[in-house]
Design a protein around this motif. Structure first.
Motif, mmCIF file in Angstrom:
data_model
loop_
_atom_site.group_PDB
_atom_site.id
_atom_site.type_symbol
_atom_site.label_atom_id
_atom_site.label_comp_id
_atom_site.label_asym_id
_atom_site.label_seq_id
_atom_site.Cartn_x
_atom_site.Cartn_y
_atom_site.Cartn_z
ATOM 1 N N GLY A 232 -5.197 6.917 -10.595
ATOM 2 C CA GLY A 232 -6.196 7.356 -9.625
ATOM 3 C C GLY A 232 -5.793 7.131 -8.187
ATOM 4 O O GLY A 232 -6.285 7.808 -7.283
ATOM 5 N N CYS A 233 -4.900 6.168 -7.945
ATOM 6 C CA CYS A 233 -4.458 5.861 -6.586
ATOM 7 C C CYS A 233 -3.117 5.153 -6.680
ATOM 8 O O CYS A 233 -2.878 4.365 -7.606
ATOM 9 N N VAL A 234 -2.237 5.427 -5.713
ATOM 10 C CA VAL A 234 -0.947 4.743 -5.624
ATOM 11 C C VAL A 234 -0.943 3.882 -4.365
ATOM 12 O O VAL A 234 -1.193 4.382 -3.265
ATOM 13 N N SER A 235 -0.670 2.589 -4.537
ATOM 14 C CA SER A 235 -0.549 1.664 -3.418
ATOM 15 C C SER A 235 0.901 1.184 -3.360
ATOM 16 O O SER A 235 1.399 0.583 -4.312
ATOM 17 N N GLY A 238 6.751 -1.054 1.079
ATOM 18 C CA GLY A 238 8.208 -1.099 1.012
ATOM 19 C C GLY A 238 8.855 -0.327 2.138
ATOM 20 O O GLY A 238 8.238 -0.057 3.176
ATOM 21 N N GLY A 239 10.110 0.048 1.928
ATOM 22 C CA GLY A 239 10.895 0.717 2.950
ATOM 23 C C GLY A 239 10.587 2.194 3.067
ATOM 24 O O GLY A 239 9.949 2.802 2.195
ATOM 25 N N ARG A 240 11.088 2.797 4.142
ATOM 26 C CA ARG A 240 10.774 4.198 4.421
ATOM 27 C C ARG A 240 11.465 5.154 3.464
ATOM 28 O O ARG A 240 10.909 6.208 3.146
ATOM 29 N N ASP A 241 12.659 4.833 3.007
ATOM 30 C CA ASP A 241 13.362 5.761 2.125
ATOM 31 C C ASP A 241 12.601 5.948 0.814
ATOM 32 O O ASP A 241 12.312 7.067 0.395
ATOM 33 N N THR A 242 12.271 4.826 0.164
ATOM 34 C CA THR A 242 11.502 4.908 -1.081
ATOM 35 C C THR A 242 10.103 5.425 -0.808
ATOM 36 O O THR A 242 9.558 6.235 -1.572
ATOM 37 N N GLY A 243 9.518 4.975 0.295
ATOM 38 C CA GLY A 243 8.170 5.424 0.638
ATOM 39 C C GLY A 243 8.091 6.915 0.847
ATOM 40 O O GLY A 243 7.081 7.552 0.508
ATOM 41 N N ALA A 244 9.144 7.516 1.410
ATOM 42 C CA ALA A 244 9.138 8.958 1.631
ATOM 43 C C ALA A 244 9.080 9.716 0.320
ATOM 44 O O ALA A 244 8.390 10.737 0.192
ATOM 45 N N ALA A 245 9.805 9.219 -0.684
ATOM 46 C CA ALA A 245 9.775 9.875 -1.999
ATOM 47 C C ALA A 245 8.392 9.756 -2.630
ATOM 48 O O ALA A 245 7.882 10.717 -3.222
ATOM 49 N N VAL A 246 7.772 8.583 -2.496
ATOM 50 C CA VAL A 246 6.423 8.393 -3.026
ATOM 51 C C VAL A 246 5.443 9.290 -2.279
ATOM 52 O O VAL A 246 4.562 9.920 -2.888
ATOM 53 N N ALA A 247 5.594 9.362 -0.950
ATOM 54 C CA ALA A 247 4.693 10.185 -0.149
ATOM 55 C C ALA A 247 4.767 11.649 -0.551
ATOM 56 O O ALA A 247 3.742 12.347 -0.638
ATOM 57 N N HIS A 257 -3.758 7.640 -1.938
ATOM 58 C CA HIS A 257 -2.577 6.804 -1.734
ATOM 59 C C HIS A 257 -2.734 5.886 -0.533
ATOM 60 O O HIS A 257 -3.461 6.169 0.417
ATOM 61 N N ILE A 258 -1.994 4.758 -0.612
ATOM 62 C CA ILE A 258 -1.889 3.754 0.455
ATOM 63 C C ILE A 258 -0.411 3.407 0.522
ATOM 64 O O ILE A 258 0.110 2.728 -0.365
ATOM 65 N N LEU A 259 0.279 3.867 1.546
ATOM 66 C CA LEU A 259 1.724 3.671 1.630
ATOM 67 C C LEU A 259 2.065 2.920 2.916
ATOM 68 O O LEU A 259 2.090 3.496 4.005
ATOM 69 N N GLU A 260 2.306 1.636 2.783
ATOM 70 C CA GLU A 260 2.701 0.802 3.922
ATOM 71 C C GLU A 260 4.226 0.764 3.985
ATOM 72 O O GLU A 260 4.878 0.280 3.060
ATOM 73 N N GLN A 261 4.786 1.276 5.081
ATOM 74 C CA GLN A 261 6.235 1.384 5.204
ATOM 75 C C GLN A 261 6.705 0.604 6.433
ATOM 76 O O GLN A 261 5.920 0.235 7.296
ATOM 77 N N ALA A 482 -4.411 5.937 3.236
ATOM 78 C CA ALA A 482 -5.574 5.193 3.707
ATOM 79 C C ALA A 482 -5.184 3.869 4.344
ATOM 80 O O ALA A 482 -4.268 3.181 3.875
ATOM 81 N N PHE A 483 -5.883 3.512 5.425
ATOM 82 C CA PHE A 483 -5.748 2.188 6.008
ATOM 83 C C PHE A 483 -6.500 1.183 5.136
ATOM 84 O O PHE A 483 -7.383 1.556 4.346
#
Length: 513
Positions: A232-235, A238-247, A257-261, A482-483
């Motif tokens: 239902g949600c991905v939190s 991590g780093g920007r490279d992996t985060g970009a793929a998740v995004a 989603h909640i992606l802190e990079q 989301a923040f």
């Protein structure tokens, strides 16, 4: 410096492991940890060898699952979610509160595991555990108001987090997500923290909190933990490279989603004369070797103030205390008071050393480098994961140290002459989580701060991720989705009225709280 140090009594890895076997025998078996899915501890996955960054001692490695088993785990988590979302809030609150009591009871064991697995000094390891417990208690006390008019998501929340804050970031998030009515799934970080997370998860599972904990490579498990329709949600943290793929994946699927990079958090010095306050803050900025998302590895300094800045900075950085987090003179001595121990592993230490050497070869000026002779080590111990603090002036633009977060005890300094240059240098990474501007005049701060692309900006003081009701997010490429923090964390993992737009950075909108 004492001539000979020894390991503090009762703090060996064997002591910590025996503690795990005693406290949660269902989750630990002989020399390995287990995965938790389908509400049962599973002796599956291929356990990888691992060593502690502290001194190379062999420790428990992650039992890595394959893709098919991870899919089964996620399907089982959906079944748990469908049952848990209907559990009345008072019962959910009681189970989470009981988990917090259990975590508090075993606080020191959890902290000792953090020391061995990710190299945190004792003071910071205990603080990580305490922040998790105290932070979730704040939600337990106020969750009724936060959930008014809201409902759990349609599927469990999937959590993929970095290794540096297993308790105060990952366990904290899991328990709040569960309190809000969701089953939760978490992947153990590849680089460390598996035993600590397993123990914390075991204590939660005993209280009936629906937690799934699995290990594996990101490439192998991403199909299940990110793309699976049950999620239902991905939190992600991590780093920007992996985060970009998740995004990319969550955007394609339209998934919450909640992606802190990462971002290059900067500290600006402009028309500033309070040298004493700045000098007192410098050692604190090296906590845990700057292996944190809110570390400040870049100083942007007005050229005319460079001599005054160095007069405050260099004496302060020379006071840093580095070494083995458990090395003492006598068996019953207190834990050593250190600013940091090792970085996460020897490979990261070599990467940092190589980046520093390359930057100097290309023109950076070394202003400070700590000496291993001043560190506290056991006789003959493996020190391959330790990096002495380094400060470089003017890293070349071709260097990763110019534009990216080093995630280690490496400071860089950039000199500027105009306010425009100051702002450009402080915004070098297209968005950051935090920033600070030291300037004497409040009017100057108020005029410049809105142009700094960071979510939190301090006036002469560092900003942190925050606890309890403090909001957290990032600008630019440092955050997607989301923040969180305070009520926003609960809103991020629950459904409100139809058409609700959550505060955050999304492909179709950005909404600042």
């Amino acid at each position: 410096m004492p001539s000979t140090l020894i390991l503090k009594s009762g703090t060996s890895w064997d002591d910590a492991w025996q503690g795990c076997l005693t406290v949660a025998p269902e989750a630990f078996r002989d020399d390995r940890v287990l995965n938790l899915w389908n509400a049962a501890w599973q002796a599956d996955g291929r356990a990888l060898p691992a060593v502690s960054p502290v001194d190379g001692t062999p420790v428990a490695g992650p039992p890595r699952l394959d893709r098919a088993t991870a899919r089964q785990a996620v399907r089982a988590a959906l079944d748990q979610h469908r049952a848990w979302r209907h559990v009345p809030l008072p019962e959910r609150r009681a189970r989470v509160a009981a988990t917090l009591d259990a975590l508090a009871e075993h606080r020191d064991l959890l902290a000792l595991l953090l020391v061995w697995e990710i190299g945190k000094p004792w003071r910071l390891a205990r603080a990580d555990v305490d922040r998790a417990i105290d932070g979730v208690r704040w939600y337990v006390d106020g969750i009724d108001t936060m959930l008014e008019g809201r409902a759990p998501l349609d599927g469990p929340v999937s959590n993929i987090a970095s290794w540096n804050y297993p308790m105060s970031v990952l366990v904290h998030a899991l328990l709040v997500q569960a309190l809000a009515g969701n089953a939760v799934v978490a992947k153990t970080p590849t680089d460390g923290g598996v035993a600590c997370l397993t123990l914390a998860t075991a204590l939660a599972a005993r209280e009936g909190v629906p937690v799934t904990l699995v290990s594996g490579s990101g490439g192998e498990l991403s199909e299940a933990l990110v793309r699976a329709p049950e999620i239902g949600c991905v939190s992600f943290v991590g780093g920007r490279d992996t985060g970009a793929a998740v995004a990319t994946a969550v955007a394609d699927l339209g998934k919450r989603h909640i992606l802190e990079q990462e971002g290059l958090n900067t500290w600006g010095i402009w028309n500033h004369t309070d040298r004493d306050t700045l000098g007192a803050l410098i050692p604190k900025l090296f906590d845990y070797g700057k292996q944190r998302c809110t570390a400040y590895p870049r100083f942007v300094v007005q050229r005319s103030l460079f001599d005054a800045f160095l007069a405050a900075y260099l004496p302060a950085v020379r006071t840093l205390r580095i070494g083995h987090p458990l090395a003492v003179e006598h068996p019953d001595d207190p834990y050593p008071a250190l600013d940091f121990g090792p970085v996460i592993n020897a490979a990261k230490a070599k990467e940092l050393d190589d980046q520093v050497a390359e930057a100097i070869d290309r023109g950076a000026v070394p202003l400070h480098r700590g000496s291993p002779a001043d560190a506290r080590f056991l006789p003959g111990q493996d020190t391959s994961a330790y990096v002495q603090p380094v400060t470089l002036l003017s890293p070349p633009r071709s260097s990763p140290l110019h534009h990216a977060e080093p995630f280690g005890p490496v400071d860089t300094i950039v000199l500027v002459d105009t306010e425009a240059e100051l702002l450009a240098a402080m915004n070098a990474s297209n968005g950051a989580l935090v920033a600070t501007l030291s300037t004497d005049e409040r009017a100057t701060f108020d005029r410049l701060a809105p142009h700094i692309r960071a979510f939190k900006i301090g006036h002469g003081v560092p900003r942190s991720r925050g606890d309890r009701d403090e909001l957290f997010g990032g600008f630019g490429a440092s955050w997607r989705g989301a923040f969180v923090g305070g009520e926003l964390l609960v809103r991020a993992v629950t459904r409100g009225r139809a058409g609700e737009r959550l505060p955050g950075n999304f492909p179709d909108h950005r909404l600042t709280p």
